[in-house]
Design a protein around this motif. Structure first.
Motif, PDB file in Angstrom:
ATOM      1  N   MET A   1      -0.363  21.201  27.957  1.00 31.54           N
ATOM      2  CA  MET A   1      -1.380  22.122  27.477  1.00 31.54           C
ATOM      3  C   MET A   1      -2.766  21.503  27.678  1.00 31.54           C
ATOM      4  O   MET A   1      -2.985  20.342  27.383  1.00 31.54           O
ATOM      5  N   THR A   2      -3.694  22.290  28.187  1.00 33.56           N
ATOM      6  CA  THR A   2      -5.041  21.825  28.445  1.00 33.56           C
ATOM      7  C   THR A   2      -5.879  21.891  27.168  1.00 33.56           C
ATOM      8  O   THR A   2      -5.834  22.880  26.439  1.00 33.56           O
ATOM      9  N   ASN A   3      -6.633  20.828  26.929  1.00 33.60           N
ATOM     10  CA  ASN A   3      -7.570  20.843  25.802  1.00 33.60           C
ATOM     11  C   ASN A   3      -8.659  21.872  26.053  1.00 33.60           C
ATOM     12  O   ASN A   3      -9.054  22.104  27.192  1.00 33.60           O
ATOM     13  N   ARG A   4      -9.148  22.467  24.985  1.00 30.76           N
ATOM     14  CA  ARG A   4     -10.283  23.397  25.033  1.00 30.76           C
ATOM     15  C   ARG A   4     -11.304  22.891  24.033  1.00 30.76           C
ATOM     16  O   ARG A   4     -11.208  23.184  22.854  1.00 30.76           O
ATOM     17  N   ILE A   5     -12.251  22.106  24.495  1.00 36.05           N
ATOM     18  CA  ILE A   5     -13.255  21.523  23.616  1.00 36.05           C
ATOM     19  C   ILE A   5     -14.597  22.186  23.901  1.00 36.05           C
ATOM     20  O   ILE A   5     -15.179  22.002  24.972  1.00 36.05           O
ATOM     21  N   GLU A  33     -16.529  30.435  29.045  1.00 38.21           N
ATOM     22  CA  GLU A  33     -15.787  31.610  28.594  1.00 38.21           C
ATOM     23  C   GLU A  33     -16.716  32.508  27.800  1.00 38.21           C
ATOM     24  O   GLU A  33     -17.484  32.041  26.970  1.00 38.21           O
ATOM     25  N   SER A  34     -16.597  33.792  28.061  1.00 40.68           N
ATOM     26  CA  SER A  34     -17.408  34.776  27.360  1.00 40.68           C
ATOM     27  C   SER A  34     -16.944  34.899  25.916  1.00 40.68           C
ATOM     28  O   SER A  34     -15.750  34.939  25.627  1.00 40.68           O
ATOM     29  N   LEU A  42     -16.944  24.820  27.867  1.00 43.63           N
ATOM     30  CA  LEU A  42     -15.775  24.060  27.427  1.00 43.63           C
ATOM     31  C   LEU A  42     -15.443  22.954  28.411  1.00 43.63           C
ATOM     32  O   LEU A  42     -15.679  23.085  29.612  1.00 43.63           O
ATOM     33  N   ILE A  43     -14.882  21.882  27.866  1.00 40.07           N
ATOM     34  CA  ILE A  43     -14.360  20.803  28.692  1.00 40.07           C
ATOM     35  C   ILE A  43     -12.960  20.482  28.190  1.00 40.07           C
ATOM     36  O   ILE A  43     -12.558  20.961  27.124  1.00 40.07           O
ATOM     37  N   VAL A  49     -16.903  14.160  25.612  1.00 37.46           N
ATOM     38  CA  VAL A  49     -17.676  15.019  24.706  1.00 37.46           C
ATOM     39  C   VAL A  49     -19.097  14.498  24.496  1.00 37.46           C
ATOM     40  O   VAL A  49     -20.066  15.253  24.570  1.00 37.46           O
ATOM     41  N   GLY A  50     -19.244  13.211  24.227  1.00 36.33           N
ATOM     42  CA  GLY A  50     -20.574  12.647  23.982  1.00 36.33           C
ATOM     43  C   GLY A  50     -21.502  12.824  25.171  1.00 36.33           C
ATOM     44  O   GLY A  50     -22.643  13.288  25.026  1.00 36.33           O
ATOM     45  N   PHE A  51     -21.011  12.461  26.345  1.00 37.36           N
ATOM     46  CA  PHE A  51     -21.815  12.596  27.557  1.00 37.36           C
ATOM     47  C   PHE A  51     -22.164  14.053  27.818  1.00 37.36           C
ATOM     48  O   PHE A  51     -23.321  14.396  28.070  1.00 37.36           O
TER      49      PHE A  51
END
Length: 92
Positions: A1-5, A33-34, A42-43, A49-51
């Motif tokens: 499963m892909t992360n959605r951050i 994503e709309s 999203l990444i 996340v920080g960068f």
């Protein structure tokens, strides 16, 4: 499963895609994503996340920076009116 951050949101789809293109040049999987009247950026990499968040702040302050334009050209998701349209939408 892909992360959605979610690292932020933009009111303009073209701006969101341009920023995602930039992250992709940094080897960070990114997509938009709309969501109602905005676009989530999203990444999938928690280590990025920080960068990515810091870069999003920079992007919001200077969306016409050549590093974003260059990234969009290399990824091919925006047209010639990029910098003018992005700068106008974000600064409005």
């Amino acid at each position: 499963m892909t992360n959605r951050i979610a690292i932020g949101q933009l009111n303009n789809q073209r701006a969101a895609l341009a920023f995602c293109d930039y992250l992709k040049t940094k080897n960070i999987k990114a997509w938009a994503e709309s969501e109602e009247s905005s676009f989530l950026v999203l990444i999938n990499d928690p280590a990025a996340v920080g960068f990515a968040s810091a870069e999003l702040r920079d992007f919001l302050n200077n969306p016409s920076d050549s590093k974003y334009l260059d990234a969009s050209w290399s990824e091919g998701s925006i047209d010639l009116n990029y910098s003018t349209q992005i700068a106008e939408k974000i600064s409005a």
